[in-house]
Scaffold this active site. Structure first.
Site, short mmCIF file in Angstrom:
data_model
loop_
_atom_site.label_atom_id
_atom_site.label_comp_id
_atom_site.label_asym_id
_atom_site.label_seq_id
_atom_site.Cartn_x
_atom_site.Cartn_y
_atom_site.Cartn_z
N GLU A 288 0.91 -1.25 -0.07
CA GLU A 288 0.02 -0.10 0.01
C GLU A 288 0.76 1.30 0.01
O GLU A 288 1.61 1.57 0.74
CB GLU A 288 -0.79 0.19 1.30
CG GLU A 288 -1.83 1.11 1.14
CD GLU A 288 -2.81 1.10 2.56
OE1 GLU A 288 -3.44 1.86 2.68
OE2 GLU A 288 -2.65 0.19 3.31
N HIS A 290 0.58 4.94 0.88
CA HIS A 290 -0.19 5.35 1.95
C HIS A 290 0.51 6.78 2.53
O HIS A 290 1.65 6.62 2.82
CB HIS A 290 -0.47 4.38 3.19
CG HIS A 290 -1.52 4.75 4.38
ND1 HIS A 290 -1.23 5.77 5.05
CD2 HIS A 290 -2.69 4.47 4.59
CE1 HIS A 290 -2.15 5.79 6.02
NE2 HIS A 290 -3.26 4.90 5.60
N ASP A 320 -3.68 4.50 -1.73
CA ASP A 320 -4.52 5.01 -0.89
C ASP A 320 -4.80 6.24 -1.24
O ASP A 320 -3.87 7.29 -1.37
CB ASP A 320 -3.88 4.61 0.61
CG ASP A 320 -5.01 5.15 1.65
OD1 ASP A 320 -5.12 6.53 1.62
OD2 ASP A 320 -5.62 4.50 2.50
N GLU A 405 -13.17 3.56 1.33
CA GLU A 405 -12.22 3.43 2.71
C GLU A 405 -12.70 4.71 3.91
O GLU A 405 -11.74 5.60 3.53
CB GLU A 405 -10.99 3.14 2.70
CG GLU A 405 -10.58 2.95 3.96
CD GLU A 405 -8.86 2.55 3.96
OE1 GLU A 405 -8.33 1.39 4.14
OE2 GLU A 405 -8.05 3.47 3.73
#
Length: 434
Positions: A288, A290, A320, A405
């Site tokens: 990920e 992020h 993300d 999310e």
């Protein structure tokens, strides 16, 4: 099983009604506001006010136990009830229906109670709330998914796992993303009966398992870090479990060694040892990207170099969207060590990663977590520039999963409402909308 939401006006089921290709009105669902169920013949209508427009109590239609009635038909009914454990669907005729977005609802349910004296036997139950009209997903292109992380605090308290499936399907989304250790009873060895029930929910609600959240906790043991062999064992365990549940990718959250989220040095050996298994299972490993790590950064470049060096199709990026933030998120600042406006923790600082950087890595991107924190009543995201992100993805021809999310305030039912708002916003930005 699913459970009813505590608010009388239910979030699930609020939609425009389409008949013969035309939008003829809208509908919403109500939990019975009384303390007991009873014969539907005692119902005496419902007055609805939507965005200030009053609908008289004889106009809306009632659907109970699979049958639809006018007010007068309810009064004359002899074989239908409104139970406490099942919602009533209220349909309001309104040519063209309601616009996409948030709408304020007021409703007054009239119920005759024969055990009250005649002057007050016709009781009024006044109800207020809101609902979100979500448009259909435009044909082709982006695929919509929801992460169970969005319902943190609600799952296993006010929601069952089936409620999560039902909510996602009610949105018109078709994918579900889960957290392995967050959603699997008896992880890492769920009961075979639970696995069967999982596949039953997948089939019943028509959802596709997409991404399986995994952790490689490099500091799991006190006083020492995981070895590459131990890390690979953890990742391979989750690859097998993800495959058994029908998932096509696994996000391993590797332990980090800096605020830049530099992954622990064992990450590359862990992945190398697991690539053959990932290929055999046809499951993609997705590290990920992020916040506070941008795309133009050695961490991201290290992953891209690995992809290009190995030529593998089973190791790709997960983006993300918190990295595109344009405004500070302050709600979680204190939990990360500070609530000082002049000292915002790195994960909450707006990175403002440019769209040109996203375009560069899209060929290596398998999955996007559509991170967001708050969308207001006007469908304006206060932190994430979807008006730039969605066109960028469409122009690039990217057609992967966009998985909601929600990471804002954890108040009961807030996540469910915010996810609906995000889907309304994202779909309204697509070229094929409307």
């Amino acid at each position: 099983m699913t459970v009813l939401e505590f608010p009388i006006i239910q979030g699930r089921g609020f939609r425009n009604v389409v008949e013969d290709g035309r939008v003829t009105g809208f509908s919403f669902r109500l939990r019975n506001p009384n303390y007991r169920g009873g014969p539907a013949s005692l119902l005496d209508g419902i007055e609805v006010v939507v965005d200030g427009e009053r609908i008289p109590d004889h106009v809306p239609l009632w659907t109970l136990q699979g049958r639809t009635f006018t007010r007068d038909e309810l009064r004359a009914s002899t074989d239908v009830r409104w139970q406490l454990d099942e919602p009533a669907t209220i349909t309001v005729p309104k040519p063209g229906g309601l616009s996409v977005g948030v709408h304020r609802l007021e409703a007054t349910v009239y119920l005759r109670r024969s055990y009250f004296p005649p002057p007050i036997a016709r009781s009024e139950f006044a109800i207020t709330g809101s609902g979100v009209i979500v448009p259909p997903v435009p044909d082709g292109g982006l695929r919509y998914c929801v992460s169970t992380y969005s319902y943190t605090g609600d799952v296993y308290t006010s929601m069952t796992l089936e409620d999560v499936f039902a909510d996602i399907a009610d949105l018109g989304a078709t994918g579900i993303e889960i957290l392995g250790e967050g959603n699997l009873p008896d992880y890492p060895s769920p009961d075979p009966a639970w696995i069967d029930s999982w596949h039953g929910l997948v089939a019943r609600y028509g959802l596709t398992p997409t991404n399986f959240g995994s952790w490689v906790d490099t500091t799991r043991f006190h006083g020492r870090d995981l070895t590459a062999e131990e890390g690979a064992e953890q990742l391979q365990q989750d690859l097998r479990l993800a495959k058994e549940l029908g998932f096509t990718s696994v996000r391993p959250k590797f332990g980090v060694v800096s605020w830049d989220l530099d992954p622990h040095p064992i990450w590359e050996q862990v992945v190398e040892r697991s690539l053959d298994l990932a290929a055999d299972l046809d499951v993609v490993i997705c590290p990920e990207i992020h916040s506070p790590t941008p795309i133009d950064h050695p961490v991201t470049q290290g992953y891209v170099d690995f992809i290009e060096k190995t030529g593998t199709e089973h190791f790709k990026l997960l983006i993300d969207t918190g990295i595109f933030q344009t405004a500070v998120v302050r709600e979680a600042a204190e939990s990360l060590g500070t609530d000082d406006e002049e000292d915002v923790p790195p994960p909450l600082r707006p990175l403002r990663v440019p769209m040109s950087d996203l375009v560069e890595v899209l060929p290596h991107t398998h999955f996007i977590q559509a991170k967001f924190f708050e969308i207001d009543d006007s469908l304006h995201d206060l932190h994430v520039p979807w008006g730039e992100i969605v066109p960028t993805l469409e122009d690039a021809g990217w057609s992967g999963w966009l998985s909601s999310e929600y990471e804002g305030r954890r108040e009961p039912y807030r996540g469910r409402d915010q996810v609906r708002r995000q889907h309304a916003l994202l779909r309204s930005l697509q070229k094929g909308h409307g």
